[in-house]
Motif scaffolding. Structure first.
Motif, short mmCIF file in Angstrom:
data_model
loop_
_atom_site.label_atom_id
_atom_site.label_comp_id
_atom_site.label_asym_id
_atom_site.label_seq_id
_atom_site.Cartn_x
_atom_site.Cartn_y
_atom_site.Cartn_z
N THR A 1 -5.95 -59.76 -14.34
CA THR A 1 -7.31 -60.16 -13.95
C THR A 1 -7.64 -59.45 -12.64
N THR A 2 -8.87 -59.64 -12.20
CA THR A 2 -9.25 -59.25 -10.85
C THR A 2 -8.30 -59.92 -9.83
N ALA A 3 -8.20 -59.34 -8.64
CA ALA A 3 -7.42 -59.96 -7.57
C ALA A 3 -8.31 -60.69 -6.58
N GLY A 4 -9.61 -60.77 -6.86
CA GLY A 4 -10.50 -61.47 -5.94
C GLY A 4 -10.38 -60.94 -4.53
N ARG A 5 -10.13 -61.84 -3.59
CA ARG A 5 -10.06 -61.45 -2.17
C ARG A 5 -8.68 -60.98 -1.72
N LEU A 6 -7.73 -60.92 -2.63
CA LEU A 6 -6.38 -60.47 -2.25
C LEU A 6 -6.40 -58.97 -1.92
N PRO A 7 -5.46 -58.50 -1.10
CA PRO A 7 -5.40 -57.06 -0.78
C PRO A 7 -4.76 -56.26 -1.91
N ALA A 8 -5.31 -56.40 -3.09
CA ALA A 8 -4.79 -55.75 -4.30
C ALA A 8 -5.97 -55.53 -5.22
N ARG A 9 -5.78 -54.68 -6.23
CA ARG A 9 -6.88 -54.48 -7.19
C ARG A 9 -6.78 -55.47 -8.34
N TRP A 10 -5.56 -55.81 -8.72
CA TRP A 10 -5.38 -56.70 -9.86
C TRP A 10 -4.29 -57.73 -9.59
N VAL A 11 -4.42 -58.88 -10.26
CA VAL A 11 -3.30 -59.81 -10.39
C VAL A 11 -2.81 -59.70 -11.82
N ILE A 12 -1.50 -59.51 -11.99
CA ILE A 12 -0.91 -59.53 -13.33
C ILE A 12 -0.20 -60.88 -13.48
N HIS A 13 -0.71 -61.70 -14.36
CA HIS A 13 -0.16 -63.04 -14.57
C HIS A 13 0.92 -62.97 -15.65
N THR A 14 2.05 -63.59 -15.38
CA THR A 14 3.09 -63.69 -16.41
C THR A 14 3.65 -65.10 -16.37
N ALA A 15 4.01 -65.63 -17.53
CA ALA A 15 4.57 -66.98 -17.60
C ALA A 15 6.06 -66.85 -17.84
N GLY A 16 6.85 -67.26 -16.86
CA GLY A 16 8.30 -67.16 -16.96
C GLY A 16 8.90 -68.27 -17.81
N PRO A 17 10.15 -68.10 -18.21
CA PRO A 17 10.85 -69.15 -18.95
C PRO A 17 11.27 -70.29 -18.02
N VAL A 18 11.34 -71.49 -18.59
CA VAL A 18 11.89 -72.64 -17.86
C VAL A 18 13.41 -72.59 -18.05
N PHE A 19 14.16 -72.58 -16.95
CA PHE A 19 15.60 -72.36 -17.05
C PHE A 19 16.26 -73.34 -18.02
#
Ligand code: ADP
Length: 172
Positions: A68-86
């Motif tokens: 997605t967009t990174a909004g106000r973060l100092p980045a162009r994009w946020v890459i979202h990932t859902a990790g496993p629950v240990f």
């Protein structure tokens, strides 16, 4: 790919893309997810809601990644990932490695030259930090990509030491 290790709050790290250790709902949470949404502002949540309303009605499967967009973060994009629950996810090491591989694949599609990663699954999802940092280093080092720089962001001493140890072992 150059692999760097820094101690930082990931919301302050300048990189083309910042990875969020999200949950499958994509609608926010605690830990690094909460920090990214707070710092990125409402545009990030709005983009996540849009994904849920269109391409991901059932949420983001664990191991997958989406930008997605990174909004106000100092980045162009946020890459979202859902990790496993240990304690609960089958084939958990495979799923955690998939998170890193799929984030790089999304970064390649975007044309991101630098990507910053938190220690996925090592917080609320309960993965032992030393092992989570080793999987991060090994997977990133072994995945073909056009990303030039991966920045491993350690939020505490244990993660910092884990990353350095895993890198030292690879470099022999
Ligand atoms: P998960 O649910 O995947 O375990 P968490 O957000 O609970 O996600 O934790 C993942 C990792 O992110 C942990 O190692 C935690 O210490 C770290 N972390 C939490 N907040 C931040 C932050 N602001 N910047 C970088 N790393 C963070």
């Amino acid at each position: 790919m150059d692999i760097q290790v820094v101690r930082a709050d990931i919301t302050t790290v300048a990189a083309d893309a910042i990875v969020n250790a999200a949950n499958p709902s994509l609608l926010g949470g605690g830990g690094v997810d909460g920090a990214i949404h707070r710092a990125g502002g409402p545009a990030v949540l709005e983009a996540c809601r849009e994904l849920r309303a269109t391409s991901l009605p059932d949420g983001l499967p664990r191991g997958q990644a989406v930008a997605t967009t990174a909004g106000r973060l100092p980045a162009r994009w946020v890459i979202h990932t859902a990790g496993p629950v240990f304690s609960r996810t089958q084939d958990r090491a495979q799923v955690l490695a998939d998170c890193y591989r799929n984030c790089l694949a999304v970064a390649d599609e975007l044309g991101a030259a630098s990507v910053a990663f938190p220690t996925i699954s090592a917080g609320v999802y309960g993965w032992p930090t030393a092992d989570a940092t080793r999987i991060a280093v090994d997977t990133l080092a072994e995945t073909p990509t056009r990303v030039g720089t991966a920045i491993l962001v350690a939020f505490g001493d244990e993660a910092y030491e884990g990353y350095l140890r895993a890198l030292a072992e690879r470099r022999g």
